[in-house]
Design an enzyme around this catalytic site. Structure first.
Site, PDB file in Angstrom:
ATOM      1  N   CYS A 136     -33.972  40.082  21.630  1.00 17.71           N
ATOM      2  CA  CYS A 136     -34.432  38.778  21.473  1.00 17.71           C
ATOM      3  C   CYS A 136     -34.734  38.531  20.589  1.00 17.71           C
ATOM      4  O   CYS A 136     -34.856  39.517  19.108  1.00 17.71           O
ATOM      5  CB  CYS A 136     -35.469  38.761  22.689  1.00 17.71           C
ATOM      6  SG  CYS A 136     -36.936  39.791  22.671  1.00 17.71           S
ATOM      7  N   CYS A 188     -36.785  42.055  19.452  1.00 21.58           N
ATOM      8  CA  CYS A 188     -35.881  43.013  19.195  1.00 21.58           C
ATOM      9  C   CYS A 188     -35.809  42.951  18.412  1.00 21.58           C
ATOM     10  O   CYS A 188     -35.793  44.068  17.136  1.00 21.58           O
ATOM     11  CB  CYS A 188     -35.024  42.691  20.331  1.00 21.58           C
ATOM     12  SG  CYS A 188     -35.321  43.218  21.960  1.00 21.58           S
ATOM     13  N   CYS A 221       0.948  -1.319  -0.185  1.00 26.26           N
ATOM     14  CA  CYS A 221      -0.102   0.226   0.132  1.00 26.26           C
ATOM     15  C   CYS A 221       0.703   1.294  -0.414  1.00 26.26           C
ATOM     16  O   CYS A 221       1.488   1.326   0.899  1.00 26.26           O
ATOM     17  CB  CYS A 221      -0.526  -0.425   1.397  1.00 26.26           C
ATOM     18  SG  CYS A 221      -2.038   1.431   1.320  1.00 26.26           S
TER      19      CYS A 221
END
Length: 533
Positions: free
Chosen positions: A440, A443, A80
């Protein structure tokens, strides 16, 4: 015109020649030597005649210094020398590609012979530890016992047979529990093969190998086998959970040398032959961490998602694949509506769930795809649901009024993430506030009404379709739903991983619109009716 004659000429100049025997018409087999500073090593190379893959190299024979085991050298001497994922096959330069591949094979072989690749053995452990395949579905890494299950030719080690049989229900036959001794031990040392006799064939050879890795682990293994022997069990299976992977073995005939009497305290177990087991992990931790190694998952958290519509259907499944509902956690999905046929074109759920509750249907679908997860459907209005005690709340409804209600009513200590689609798929957005000074969702909505923090230049004009008997709906394709869900998951993973992430995130999907704002943090709006005290 065939390139093979030119290739053979180029190979001849490098000391390779065509083999007289060509066993396959699909490959050209050549022979020659790989040149290293330790000398030339004979080899065969099988070259794909379409040049769509790299040559296969086999050492003939494997040098004595690399026996019986060496990194990157497999059965029958296969070498490999390159990882497929790290190189690109160049079909337009077959000669140059072949010559470069053989040069790379020689370089790797030289490094192996110099002892520079020894640590790679740990990563290649299973190339030398092959055997019967066993599925492993064990949540805990603590040392303990387990259950061995069998269904025809399939075996599984489990600490929760009900969960495991659900995961493997697709296999033919019926699972039964075997009365074999099953033990699990843990080690902090990654396994690697020995450089002499390998793999171990007896209990004694295995214990000798383990003593060089982790003597404490060796003592645990020896004690488990001894206990099985004293209990009169002919077979025993020991699973070793290491940092890299679990591996296991079974004793083939533990009682081949029985004790003469109960007073006989000898342990004639060391010459007992063992069978290596090739373990395949199917536990939830492995499944969720496999594609995001080293990152924090949602395992063990309690997450509630409101909305199982066009966004929530996909997002719910993504959350499950990221660990929600595993390791003692919970994924709760809330939606009080049924799936209508008109939703099918862009919903995660299919026709088999038509007219059924979306929350229950999504929970069933997630459990079908990933059995064993703790997914709890709530087919009721979220305004009637207790949202206390969760680690994260997600609003995937896309309904502005409900999003604002959640912003005002959800437990203040629990993060709340909103995910929605702008207009007819113009953009997708997410919003989460992580600091008391940040605003949030209400807002943000108020800011947008004044022209701030909009998704695209000029804003988004409302667009509806189906305004006949069917009622109005917003038209966009399923790809928009999936991208909104993906943004939602990215926001969740940034939150759980404690990574820097803007409170407001926008991804513009329309090529006819320009983003109006960069991702940013939104400050609390004075006088907000949802979050201002």
């Amino acid at each position: 015109m065939s390139v093979i004659p030119q290739l053979l000429a180029a190979l001849k100049a490098n000391g390779f020649r065509r083999c007289e025997e060509q066993p396959s018409s699909s490959h050209l087999v050549i022979e020659g030597n790989l040149s290293t500073r330790f000398g030339d090593v004979p080899c065969l190379a099988r070259i794909d005649r379409t040049f769509q893959s790299f040559p296969l190299v086999q050492l003939t024979p494997v040098p004595e210094c690399l026996l019986p085991v060496a990194p990157h050298i497999g059965p029958a001497g296969s070498l490999c020398y390159i990882a497929n994922a790290t190189a690109i096959v160049d079909i337009f330069d077959p000669i140059g590609q072949t010559l470069a591949a053989l040069d790379q094979a020689a370089r790797v072989l030289e490094q192996i012979m110099a002892g520079e690749r020894v640590n790679d053995l740990a990563e290649e452990f299973y190339a030398f530890w092959s055997g019967i395949q066993f599925f492993v579905d064990v949540d805990s890494r603590e040392t303990g016992t387990g259950v061995l299950l069998q269904k025809k030719d399939a075996f599984a080690v489990s600490d929760n047979p009900a969960r495991t049989t659900a995961k493997l229900a697709h296999l033919p036959g019926k699972w039964r529990e075997l009365p074999w001794s099953i033990d699990r031990v843990t080690t902090k040392t990654a396994p690697r093969p020995k450089s002499d006799v390998w793999p171990p064939e007896t209990v004694g050879e295995l214990l000798a190998w383990q003593s060089r890795l982790d003597d404490a682990c060796r003592r645990k293994i020896e004690a488990r086998i001894a206990r099985a022997y004293r209990q009169g069990r002919a077979f025993a299976v020991v699973v070793i959970d290491s940092p890299l992977m679990p591996y296991a073995f079974a004793t083939l005939d533990l009682l081949k040398t029985p004790r003469e009497s109960s007073l006989d305290q000898r342990l004639p177990i060391y010459d007992v032959r063992i069978l290596c087991l090739n373990l395949i992990r199917i536990d939830d931790a492995f499944v969720t961490q496999r594609n995001i190694p080293g990152q924090t998952t949602l395992a063990g958290l309690r997450i509630a998602m409101v909305g199982v519509g066009t966004i929530g259907g996909y997002l719910g499944e993504m959350l499950a694949r990221a660990g929600a509902g595993t390791a003692g956690g919970e994924l709760m999905v809330v939606d009080n509506q049924n799936l209508e046929p008109g939703n099918l074109g862009r919903h995660r759920l299919g026709a088999s769930h038509s007219f059924l509750p979306k929350a229950t249907s999504l929970a069933d679908e997630i459990k079908r795809v990933m059995p064993g997860l703790n997914v709890r459907p709530i087919p009721h209005d979220v305004r009637e649901v207790n949202l206390e005690g969760f680690d994260l709340l997600i609003d995937a409804t896309g309904e502005q009024a409900l999003g604002q209600w959640l912003a005002a009513r959800h437990p203040q200590k629990t993060p709340l993430l909103h995910v929605w689609i702008e207009g007819a798929g113009v953009a997708v957005r997410s919003y989460i506030s992580s600091h008391a000074a940040e605003g949030c969702y209400r807002c943000l909505c108020d800011y947008e009404r004044h022209g701030d923090f909009t998704a695209v230049e000029g804003g988004v004009e409302p667009l509806f379709a189906g305004q006949g008997c069917e009622g109005p709906y917003v038209p966009f394709s399923a790809s928009v739903s999936i991208q909104a869900a993906a943004l939602g998951l990215d926001s969740v993973m940034a939150w759980v991983g404690r990574k820097a992430w803007p409170g407001l995130s926008t991804r513009v999907l329309s090529r006819t619109h320009e983003a109006a704002n960069a991702d940013c943090t939104v400050l609390k709006r004075p006088g907000c009716p949802a979050c201002s005290s």
